[in-house]
Design an enzyme around this catalytic site. Structure first.
Site, mmCIF file in Angstrom:
data_model
loop_
_atom_site.group_PDB
_atom_site.id
_atom_site.type_symbol
_atom_site.label_atom_id
_atom_site.label_comp_id
_atom_site.label_asym_id
_atom_site.label_seq_id
_atom_site.Cartn_x
_atom_site.Cartn_y
_atom_site.Cartn_z
ATOM 1 C CG ASP A 1 -2.101 1.112 1.276
ATOM 2 O OD1 ASP A 1 -2.358 1.530 -0.114
ATOM 3 O OD2 ASP A 1 -2.667 1.403 2.269
ATOM 4 N N GLY A 2 0.150 2.341 -0.422
ATOM 5 C CA GLY A 2 0.862 3.569 -0.437
ATOM 6 C C GLY A 2 1.618 4.147 -1.730
ATOM 7 N N GLY B 1 0.159 5.395 -4.264
ATOM 8 C CA GLY B 1 -0.396 6.501 -4.800
ATOM 9 C C GLY B 1 0.195 7.949 -3.928
ATOM 10 N NE ARG B 2 -2.002 6.519 0.952
ATOM 11 C CZ ARG B 2 -1.737 5.814 2.169
ATOM 12 N NH1 ARG B 2 -1.315 6.012 3.334
ATOM 13 N NH2 ARG B 2 -1.766 4.391 1.745
ATOM 14 C CG HIS C 1 0.698 2.290 -9.317
ATOM 15 N ND1 HIS C 1 0.080 2.014 -7.912
ATOM 16 C CD2 HIS C 1 -0.558 2.861 -9.635
ATOM 17 C CE1 HIS C 1 -1.077 2.328 -7.717
ATOM 18 N NE2 HIS C 1 -1.718 2.860 -8.573
ATOM 19 C CB SER D 1 -8.116 -5.389 -4.706
ATOM 20 O OG SER D 1 -8.960 -4.319 -4.881
ATOM 21 C CG ASN E 1 -7.187 -2.371 -6.673
ATOM 22 O OD1 ASN E 1 -6.406 -2.799 -6.339
ATOM 23 N ND2 ASN E 1 -7.724 -1.174 -6.011
ATOM 24 C CD1 TRP E 2 -11.716 -5.900 -11.265
ATOM 25 C CD2 TRP E 2 -10.755 -5.048 -13.092
ATOM 26 N NE1 TRP E 2 -11.034 -6.897 -11.639
ATOM 27 C CE2 TRP E 2 -9.899 -6.400 -12.822
ATOM 28 C CE3 TRP E 2 -9.867 -4.346 -14.095
ATOM 29 C CZ2 TRP E 2 -9.512 -6.781 -13.999
ATOM 30 C CZ3 TRP E 2 -9.178 -4.918 -15.084
ATOM 31 C CH2 TRP E 2 -9.034 -6.099 -14.605
ATOM 32 C CB SER F 1 -7.869 -3.685 2.200
ATOM 33 O OG SER F 1 -7.612 -2.617 2.866
ATOM 34 C CD GLU G 1 1.521 -13.863 15.315
ATOM 35 O OE1 GLU G 1 1.554 -12.529 15.621
ATOM 36 O OE2 GLU G 1 1.045 -14.818 15.629
HETATM 37 C C1 FPP Z 1 -1.738 0.101 -3.668
HETATM 38 O O1 FPP Z 1 -1.557 1.669 -3.435
HETATM 39 C C2 FPP Z 1 -1.172 -0.483 -4.489
HETATM 40 C C3 FPP Z 1 -2.099 -1.001 -5.649
HETATM 41 C C4 FPP Z 1 -3.367 -0.880 -5.700
HETATM 42 C C5 FPP Z 1 -1.047 -1.832 -6.821
HETATM 43 C C6 FPP Z 1 0.265 -2.529 -6.522
HETATM 44 C C7 FPP Z 1 0.840 -2.469 -7.611
HETATM 45 C C8 FPP Z 1 2.301 -2.574 -7.719
HETATM 46 C C9 FPP Z 1 2.866 -2.573 -6.712
HETATM 47 C C10 FPP Z 1 3.012 -2.333 -9.000
HETATM 48 C C11 FPP Z 1 2.552 -3.504 -9.945
HETATM 49 C C12 FPP Z 1 2.446 -4.764 -9.598
HETATM 50 C C13 FPP Z 1 3.480 -5.899 -9.784
HETATM 51 C C14 FPP Z 1 3.206 -7.379 -9.239
HETATM 52 C C15 FPP Z 1 4.623 -5.734 -10.803
HETATM 53 P P1 FPP Z 1 -2.374 2.659 -3.467
HETATM 54 O O2 FPP Z 1 -2.529 3.256 -4.968
HETATM 55 O O3 FPP Z 1 -3.849 2.215 -3.158
HETATM 56 O O4 FPP Z 1 -1.879 3.776 -2.815
HETATM 57 P P2 FPP Z 1 -2.603 4.907 -1.862
HETATM 58 O O5 FPP Z 1 -3.281 4.110 -0.858
HETATM 59 O O6 FPP Z 1 -1.349 5.498 -1.214
HETATM 60 O O7 FPP Z 1 -3.424 5.460 -2.808
#
Ligand code: FPP
Length: 248
Positions: A17-18, A20-21, A34, A62, A65-66, A193, A204
């Site tokens: 996670d994180g 985007g931020r 990403h 997820s 996420n779509w 989530s 754990e």
């Molecule tokens: C959550 O961060 C992350 C995702 C929804 C996507 C995860 C994808 C990657 C790490 C890259 C591609 C994956 C692979 C396996 C190559 P967020 O966007 O929800 O962050 P935020 O909470 O800060 O908005």
């Protein structure tokens, strides 16, 4: 497959996670987060393999996420495509078995086809298992399993009283896998989530403020050290758990 070294979790699951931020705080488009997150995936897969983890499950996309903006979904699909192409040799040369959990049929063909090919190519590898959760939701997974059982009951093949935890587990994407020992979530949020809801019953949990794009091997080692210091009791008393060989 060799067992994980003492203190190292056999199965690690990560909510990455994180992204985007991390990007927004730098005035960058979310997709830049990403992209950096994909680099953190490469580092983490390598570190887990070197540290002796048997299975690593990454929450990459997820079911929910779509519903993100189309350009973000497209960018994530492109990153997955690139991952499969660019990490092919890393996966095959290191005997990693690549697999997926989730409704991968929903992925666009330009991702799904090379992904399925690499899954097939790596299926007999006996090193670490790398599972990407794609179009995955824990509740959706449970619904799917329960619906399968309902069909078998309706067909007269299954007595409802014979339904137990194993029967539900048999219908999960992870049927037959060891449950996650350690679940890590980056970036400070403290929730699951919809990730591995059933499987995480005795995992754990470890939450770190480090955003996923900055997650390093040292952060992973810190999580493992924290894990190694815990006593896992699985509903027993501390004394019983010790006698059963669990915990400290
Ligand atoms: C959550 O961060 C992350 C995702 C929804 C996507 C995860 C994808 C990657 C790490 C890259 C591609 C994956 C692979 C396996 C190559 P967020 O966007 O929800 O962050 P935020 O909470 O800060 O908005």
């Amino acid at each position: 497959m060799a067992s994980a070294p003492v203190g190292v979790p056999r199965h690690v699951a990560i909510i990455m996670d994180g992204n985007g931020r991390w990007a927004e705080e730098r005035g960058l488009p979310r997709v830049a987060g990403h992209r950096e997150g994909a680099r953190a995936v490469n580092r983490t897969v390598r570190a887990c393999r070197e540290l002796g983890v048997e299975a690593l499950t990454l929450y990459a996309f997820s079911e929910q996420n779509w519903a993100r903006p189309e350009d973000e979904v497209d960018a994530l699909m492109q990153l997955l495509h690139d991952y499969v192409h660019e990490e092919r040799f890393e996966i095959l040369d290191n005997a990693i078995r690549l697999t997926t959990i989730g409704d991968v049929a929903r992925l666009p063909a330009f991702v799904r086809i090379p992904l399925e090919a690499l899954k097939a190519e790596s299926a007999n590898n006996r090193g670490m298992t790398l599972a990407l959760a794609l179009s995955y939701g824990g509740r959706e997974e449970l619904v799917r399993s329960v619906r399968r059982l309902a069909h078998r009951v309706a067909a007269g093949e299954l007595d409802p009283d014979a339904i137990d935890a194993d029967a539900i587990e048999d219908g999960l994407y992870t049927a037959g896998w060891p449950a996650p020992d350690l679940m890590i979530r980056t970036s400070g949020e403290v929730r699951l989530s919809n990730f591995l809801l059933w499987q995480a019953a005795y995992a754990e949990l470890y939450f770190t403020p480090v955003p996923w794009p900055e997650f390093q091997r040292t952060d992973l080692e810190e999580a493992f050290a924290n894990f190694a210091a815990r006593q896992r009791r699985f509903g027993l008393t501390g004394t019983q758990a010790l006698a059963a060989g669990g915990g400290r």
